[in-house]
Design a protein around this motif. Structure first.
Motif, PDB file in Angstrom:
ATOM      1  N   ASP A  70       0.688  -1.214   0.142  1.00  0.00           N
ATOM      2  CA  ASP A  70      -0.127  -0.172  -0.066  1.00  0.00           C
ATOM      3  C   ASP A  70       0.829   1.484   0.000  1.00  0.00           C
ATOM      4  OD1 ASP A  70       0.797  -0.916   2.561  1.00  0.00           O
ATOM      5  OD2 ASP A  70      -0.313   0.743   3.496  1.00  0.00           O
ATOM      6  N   LEU A  71       2.230   1.040   0.212  1.00  0.00           N
ATOM      7  CA  LEU A  71       2.956   2.477   0.221  1.00  0.00           C
ATOM      8  C   LEU A  71       3.628   2.774  -0.911  1.00  0.00           C
ATOM      9  CD1 LEU A  71       4.918   1.639   3.557  1.00  0.00           C
ATOM     10  CD2 LEU A  71       3.062   2.740   3.398  1.00  0.00           C
ATOM     11  N   ASP A  72       3.552   4.126  -1.298  1.00  0.00           N
ATOM     12  CA  ASP A  72       4.080   4.574  -2.524  1.00  0.00           C
ATOM     13  C   ASP A  72       5.663   4.936  -1.853  1.00  0.00           C
ATOM     14  OD1 ASP A  72       4.829   6.029  -4.719  1.00  0.00           O
ATOM     15  OD2 ASP A  72       3.925   7.672  -4.327  1.00  0.00           O
ATOM     16  N   MET A  73       6.489   4.329  -2.462  1.00  0.00           N
ATOM     17  CA  MET A  73       7.922   4.471  -1.967  1.00  0.00           C
ATOM     18  C   MET A  73       8.973   5.007  -2.999  1.00  0.00           C
ATOM     19  SD  MET A  73       9.964   1.430   0.181  1.00  0.00           S
ATOM     20  CE  MET A  73       8.755   1.124   1.368  1.00  0.00           C
ATOM     21  N   PRO A  74       9.618   5.928  -2.837  1.00  0.00           N
ATOM     22  CA  PRO A  74      10.376   6.382  -3.789  1.00  0.00           C
ATOM     23  C   PRO A  74      11.667   5.214  -3.979  1.00  0.00           C
ATOM     24  CG  PRO A  74      10.111   8.101  -2.350  1.00  0.00           C
ATOM     25  CD  PRO A  74       9.504   6.882  -1.879  1.00  0.00           C
ATOM     26  N   PRO A  75      12.266   5.115  -5.121  1.00  0.00           N
ATOM     27  CA  PRO A  75      13.239   4.053  -5.165  1.00  0.00           C
ATOM     28  C   PRO A  75      14.293   4.236  -4.100  1.00  0.00           C
ATOM     29  CG  PRO A  75      12.692   4.935  -7.609  1.00  0.00           C
ATOM     30  CD  PRO A  75      11.832   5.622  -6.314  1.00  0.00           C
ATOM     31  N   GLU A  76      14.839   5.572  -3.882  1.00  0.00           N
ATOM     32  CA  GLU A  76      15.728   5.817  -3.034  1.00  0.00           C
ATOM     33  C   GLU A  76      15.676   5.558  -1.512  1.00  0.00           C
ATOM     34  OE1 GLU A  76      14.610   7.943  -5.119  1.00  0.00           O
ATOM     35  OE2 GLU A  76      15.803   8.922  -6.291  1.00  0.00           O
ATOM     36  N   THR A  77      14.299   5.423  -1.231  1.00  0.00           N
ATOM     37  CA  THR A  77      13.901   4.852   0.113  1.00  0.00           C
ATOM     38  C   THR A  77      13.851   3.672   0.171  1.00  0.00           C
ATOM     39  OG1 THR A  77      12.063   6.551   0.253  1.00  0.00           O
ATOM     40  CG2 THR A  77      12.003   4.855   1.718  1.00  0.00           C
ATOM     41  N   GLU A  78      13.411   2.899  -0.838  1.00  0.00           N
ATOM     42  CA  GLU A  78      13.741   1.460  -1.016  1.00  0.00           C
ATOM     43  C   GLU A  78      15.194   0.867  -0.882  1.00  0.00           C
ATOM     44  OE1 GLU A  78      11.255  -0.734  -4.268  1.00  0.00           O
ATOM     45  OE2 GLU A  78      13.221  -1.020  -4.789  1.00  0.00           O
ATOM     46  N   LEU A  79      15.894   1.538  -1.555  1.00  0.00           N
ATOM     47  CA  LEU A  79      17.294   1.217  -1.542  1.00  0.00           C
ATOM     48  C   LEU A  79      17.753   1.401  -0.082  1.00  0.00           C
ATOM     49  CD1 LEU A  79      20.198   0.981  -3.130  1.00  0.00           C
ATOM     50  CD2 LEU A  79      20.380   3.480  -3.312  1.00  0.00           C
ATOM     51  N   PHE A  80      17.537   2.553   0.547  1.00  0.00           N
ATOM     52  CA  PHE A  80      18.297   2.901   1.989  1.00  0.00           C
ATOM     53  C   PHE A  80      17.616   1.722   2.622  1.00  0.00           C
ATOM     54  CE2 PHE A  80      19.786   6.500  -0.128  1.00  0.00           C
ATOM     55  CZ  PHE A  80      21.344   6.303   0.220  1.00  0.00           C
ATOM     56  N   LEU A  81      16.360   1.600   2.773  1.00  0.00           N
ATOM     57  CA  LEU A  81      15.737   0.538   3.581  1.00  0.00           C
ATOM     58  C   LEU A  81      16.469  -0.915   3.610  1.00  0.00           C
ATOM     59  CD1 LEU A  81      11.836   1.220   3.296  1.00  0.00           C
ATOM     60  CD2 LEU A  81      13.256   1.406   5.449  1.00  0.00           C
ATOM     61  N   ILE A  82      16.744  -1.381   2.483  1.00  0.00           N
ATOM     62  CA  ILE A  82      17.324  -2.607   2.094  1.00  0.00           C
ATOM     63  C   ILE A  82      18.737  -2.397   2.517  1.00  0.00           C
ATOM     64  CG2 ILE A  82      18.484  -4.036   0.140  1.00  0.00           C
ATOM     65  CD1 ILE A  82      15.624  -3.296  -1.352  1.00  0.00           C
ATOM     66  N   LEU A  83      19.332  -1.374   2.341  1.00  0.00           N
ATOM     67  CA  LEU A  83      20.729  -1.273   2.907  1.00  0.00           C
ATOM     68  C   LEU A  83      20.946  -1.206   4.285  1.00  0.00           C
ATOM     69  CD1 LEU A  83      22.664   1.135   0.243  1.00  0.00           C
ATOM     70  CD2 LEU A  83      22.277  -1.478   0.319  1.00  0.00           C
ATOM     71  N   GLY A  84      19.867  -0.494   5.073  1.00  0.00           N
ATOM     72  CA  GLY A  84      19.712  -0.568   6.440  1.00  0.00           C
ATOM     73  C   GLY A  84      19.661  -1.921   7.048  1.00  0.00           C
ATOM     74  N   ALA A  85      18.892  -2.847   6.507  1.00  0.00           N
ATOM     75  CA  ALA A  85      18.999  -4.131   6.826  1.00  0.00           C
ATOM     76  C   ALA A  85      20.125  -4.943   6.190  1.00  0.00           C
ATOM     77  CB  ALA A  85      17.701  -4.998   6.028  1.00  0.00           C
ATOM     78  N   ARG A  86      20.866  -4.394   5.302  1.00  0.00           N
ATOM     79  CA  ARG A  86      22.111  -4.858   5.106  1.00  0.00           C
ATOM     80  C   ARG A  86      23.475  -4.860   6.124  1.00  0.00           C
ATOM     81  NH1 ARG A  86      22.878  -4.635  -0.652  1.00  0.00           N
ATOM     82  NH2 ARG A  86      21.183  -6.344  -0.457  1.00  0.00           N
ATOM     83  N   ALA A  87      23.455  -3.653   6.739  1.00  0.00           N
ATOM     84  CA  ALA A  87      24.260  -3.401   7.541  1.00  0.00           C
ATOM     85  C   ALA A  87      24.269  -4.410   8.585  1.00  0.00           C
ATOM     86  CB  ALA A  87      24.284  -1.810   7.976  1.00  0.00           C
ATOM     87  N   ALA A  88      22.986  -4.341   9.200  1.00  0.00           N
ATOM     88  CA  ALA A  88      22.797  -5.415  10.445  1.00  0.00           C
ATOM     89  C   ALA A  88      23.466  -6.939  10.113  1.00  0.00           C
ATOM     90  CB  ALA A  88      21.597  -5.292  10.950  1.00  0.00           C
TER      91      ALA A  88
END
Ligand code: T5A
Length: 228
Positions: A70-88
């Motif tokens: 349901d969320l309209d997410m800019p690609p940059e937001t998607e990128l940084f969420l995924i990278l946030g998970a990756r750092a952990a």
């Protein structure tokens, strides 16, 4: 190439980090389960994990980035969420397992980001690569195995299994075609990427992956390990 490069933090890395990649329905989960069974039979200490996810914070991020259609997410937001998970994921899963000399079998890692957010979403590849390196501290897998299937076949496998598309896959077949092209282009330039034909029975694909691992890491998997 045998997983012996020191990481940029200066800690000698003694494990082996192998990542399965591919578009939807390529068979990654199926193949990771078969590989895990093979490693078990060989008595190889290993860890099976996935991205985005693998940690509590990573699974929480996954539920937003993949689950919230349901969320309209800019690609940059998607990128940084995924990278946030990756750092952990890198800090809490991959580095400790590597330091303990274990084999890490991961369902996706940074090549997905290049293929999906770079080629698929159209974000600048150079910027994506820099952001990925920041999140991972420069940690690279020893090997990426890209399972390559035509988009329609992957989609048909998923729908036969009654699996619904996640938020990212919902972008459709045109998007998935760009992702596939991205994987193939990346394999041309990245030294640690191998593309394998993923059509055929799960057992046939498994045999191709085993042969590839034996070829790439002869010190880890002797030639007769293929018969186990
Ligand atoms: N993502 C992820 C990004 O955009 N950027 C990133 O950096 C990262 C890390 C993750 C999503 O996140 C995105 C990409 C994805 O949209 P996921 O959990 O990896 O999602 O899910 P999918 O890729 O969607 O996983 P799938 O389940 O679709 O694919 P798999 O794991 O490749 O396939 P699998 O093994 O589940 O098989 C699918 C079906 O096909 C059958 C299986 O039995 C199953 O029913 N099958 C076969 N059928 C015939 N022949 C074979 N050889 C078969 N192998 C399996």
């Amino acid at each position: 190439m045998d997983g012996k490069d020191p990481d940029p933090g200066g800690v000698p890395v003694s494990g082996l980090f192998v990542v399965l990649e591919g578009g939807e329905g390529a068979g990654k989960s199926t193949q990771i389960a078969l590989l895990s069974g093979w490693l078990e039979a060989l008595g190889v200490d290993h860890l099976v994990t996935r991205e985005p996810g693998g940690t509590a914070v990573g699974e929480a991020i996954r539920s937003v980035v993949l689950g919230r259609t349901d969320l309209d997410m800019p690609p940059e937001t998607e990128l940084f969420l995924i990278l946030g998970a990756r750092a952990a994921f890198v800090r809490d899963v991959v580095r400790p397992a590597m330091a303990a000399g274990r084999v890490v079998l991961a369902d996706r890692f940074a090549l997905s980001t290049m293929a999906y957010q770079g080629y698929g979403r159209g974000l600048d590849l150079h910027e994506v690569r820099k952001a990925v390196a920041f999140a991972t501290g420069g940690l690279e897998p020893d090997l990426y195995v890209v399972l390559d299937v035509p988009v329609e076949e992957g989609r048909s496998r998923q729908s036969h299994a009654g699996m619904s598309a996640d938020r990212i896959e919902s972008a459709g077949d045109g998007f998935m075609a760009k992702v596939r092209e991205g994987y193939l282009a990346l394999a041309e330039v990245e030294p640690n990427v191998r593309v394998l034909e993923a059509r055929g029975t799960p057992e046939e694909v498994h045999r191709r992956i085993r042969d590839c691992l034996i070829r790439e890491f002869p010190n880890r998997f002797p030639a007769d390990a293929g018969g186990v």
